[in-house]
Design a protein around this motif. Sequence first.
Motif, PDB file in Angstrom:
ATOM      1  N   ARG A 139     -31.542  33.616  18.587  1.00  0.00           N
ATOM      2  CA  ARG A 139     -31.535  33.320  17.153  1.00  0.00           C
ATOM      3  C   ARG A 139     -31.107  31.880  16.907  1.00  0.00           C
TER       4      ARG A 139
ATOM      5  N   ARG B 101     -31.004  29.183   9.635  1.00  0.00           N
ATOM      6  CA  ARG B 101     -31.954  30.173   9.152  1.00  0.00           C
ATOM      7  C   ARG B 101     -33.224  29.494   8.670  1.00  0.00           C
ATOM      8  N   SER B 102     -34.362  30.134   8.958  1.00  0.00           N
ATOM      9  CA  SER B 102     -35.667  29.544   8.619  1.00  0.00           C
ATOM     10  C   SER B 102     -36.197  30.050   7.283  1.00  0.00           C
ATOM     11  N   HIS B 103     -35.384  30.796   6.511  1.00  0.00           N
ATOM     12  CA  HIS B 103     -35.860  31.350   5.253  1.00  0.00           C
ATOM     13  C   HIS B 103     -34.741  31.330   4.219  1.00  0.00           C
ATOM     14  N   THR B 104     -35.125  31.456   2.966  1.00  0.00           N
ATOM     15  CA  THR B 104     -34.156  31.563   1.888  1.00  0.00           C
ATOM     16  C   THR B 104     -34.022  33.033   1.489  1.00  0.00           C
ATOM     17  N   GLY B 105     -33.077  33.309   0.624  1.00  0.00           N
ATOM     18  CA  GLY B 105     -32.866  34.690   0.239  1.00  0.00           C
ATOM     19  C   GLY B 105     -32.180  35.461   1.347  1.00  0.00           C
TER      20      GLY B 105
ATOM     21  N   ARG C 264     -32.681  38.824   4.122  1.00  0.00           N
ATOM     22  CA  ARG C 264     -33.560  39.786   4.769  1.00  0.00           C
ATOM     23  C   ARG C 264     -32.706  40.909   5.355  1.00  0.00           C
TER      24      ARG C 264
ATOM     25  N   THR D  53     -35.342  41.044   0.647  1.00  0.00           N
ATOM     26  CA  THR D  53     -36.336  41.965   1.192  1.00  0.00           C
ATOM     27  C   THR D  53     -35.603  43.041   1.984  1.00  0.00           C
TER      28      THR D  53
ATOM     29  N   ASP E 170     -35.735  38.229  12.873  1.00  0.00           N
ATOM     30  CA  ASP E 170     -35.985  37.468  11.650  1.00  0.00           C
ATOM     31  C   ASP E 170     -35.205  38.029  10.468  1.00  0.00           C
TER      32      ASP E 170
ATOM     33  N   ASP F 297     -31.258  39.190   8.577  1.00  0.00           N
ATOM     34  CA  ASP F 297     -29.880  38.723   8.418  1.00  0.00           C
ATOM     35  C   ASP F 297     -28.866  39.861   8.482  1.00  0.00           C
TER      36      ASP F 297
ATOM     37  N   ARG G 258     -26.394  37.248  -0.785  1.00  0.00           N
ATOM     38  CA  ARG G 258     -27.598  36.467  -1.073  1.00  0.00           C
ATOM     39  C   ARG G 258     -27.282  35.216  -1.900  1.00  0.00           C
TER      40      ARG G 258
END
Length: 367
Positions: free
Chosen positions: A186, A190-194, A196, A228, A264, A266, A326
């Motif tokens: 890992r 982090r490669s994303h917002t919000g 998961r 998500t 992918d 959290d 979040r």
Amino acid sequence: MRICLVSDCYAPRVGGIETQVRSLARHLATLGHEVLVVTATGDGRGVGVHRDIERGVRVWRLVAPIPFGAPVNPWAGRHLAAAIRGADVVHVHHGMISPFASHGASLATRLGRPTVITWHCLLAGVRPIYHRLVPLRSWARRGAVLSAVSAVAARQVDDALGGWGSTRVIPNGADLAPWRAVAQARPRTRSHTGLRVVSAMRLASRKRPEVLARIAAQVRERGGPPVTMDVFGAGPLGPRLARSPGLRVRGAVSQERLRVAYADADVYLSPVIHEAFGLAALEARAAGLVVLARAQSGISEFITDGVDGILAEDDDALIETLDWLRRAPAELRRLLDGARAAPPYDWADVGERVLEAYRLAGVGARA
């Protein structure tokens, strides 16, 4: 050492006890022990006594003509006694009510075999009368080593014993190396917002998957950074959950596919209360996910609150914690960093605790 594992439930049935007993049997076999699993669970070949060898483990299936294939066999005494007499130690794996396992424990202690009994359940509301349902005090008087898979489960067995003995903790074990590989791969950033969120469970009432639907709906209504939520698993509540807004039901998948999903994600979310240990949550924790769970469950055995996960007192606290995570990426990052450390529940650790219980039962003097 000749080891006899007794369990009502075993593969191909799917569940916590089934997974754990098979995993333990295979681990003990790799150490060079002669392992025999005796179970009332059939494998589709019908009624009778079926003997097999599976990856170095002997399996005796004592299958009775019971409706719906329930793992119960009140006529198994002769074969069960033969298996027990040939063992240096008998390890019985017990659920809340496990007639086949109870039969094995009673036979083993009456025959004077070194005996270890492990509870894989929480006794919940039956604790005050449990000794009337299951003769655990008799087993303790005959010298059986009593154990449970977590401290919370052990306390409940102790309560049922009423001072007639004490219960050790022998946690569930697992091959954590494939899950640790996910954590080690890992990226720190982090490669994303919000946020998961993932969960993995049987979609049945005891696991409370409907709480996931309520959490997903309420978090969605609050607005803010996106969340998500994917739940992996199958069961009778699957079709209803699939209609829940904000919750994606992915169905039953392989462990390889689950590891891809965890890489992918959290947070691993578990709404279960009556969970003696929580093997799926342990795998997620080993994969480097922040585990969010109820404080009353056995998951608290391997989560340090505020360090590598969050233990919530109620369902509303689960919702508040997700909403907080979040909106607080720095706190989420801190928890993810804490979750990179490996939990000590690999078979290398747990296997030695099992063997220690066997020695305490007296196997060294009789083997």
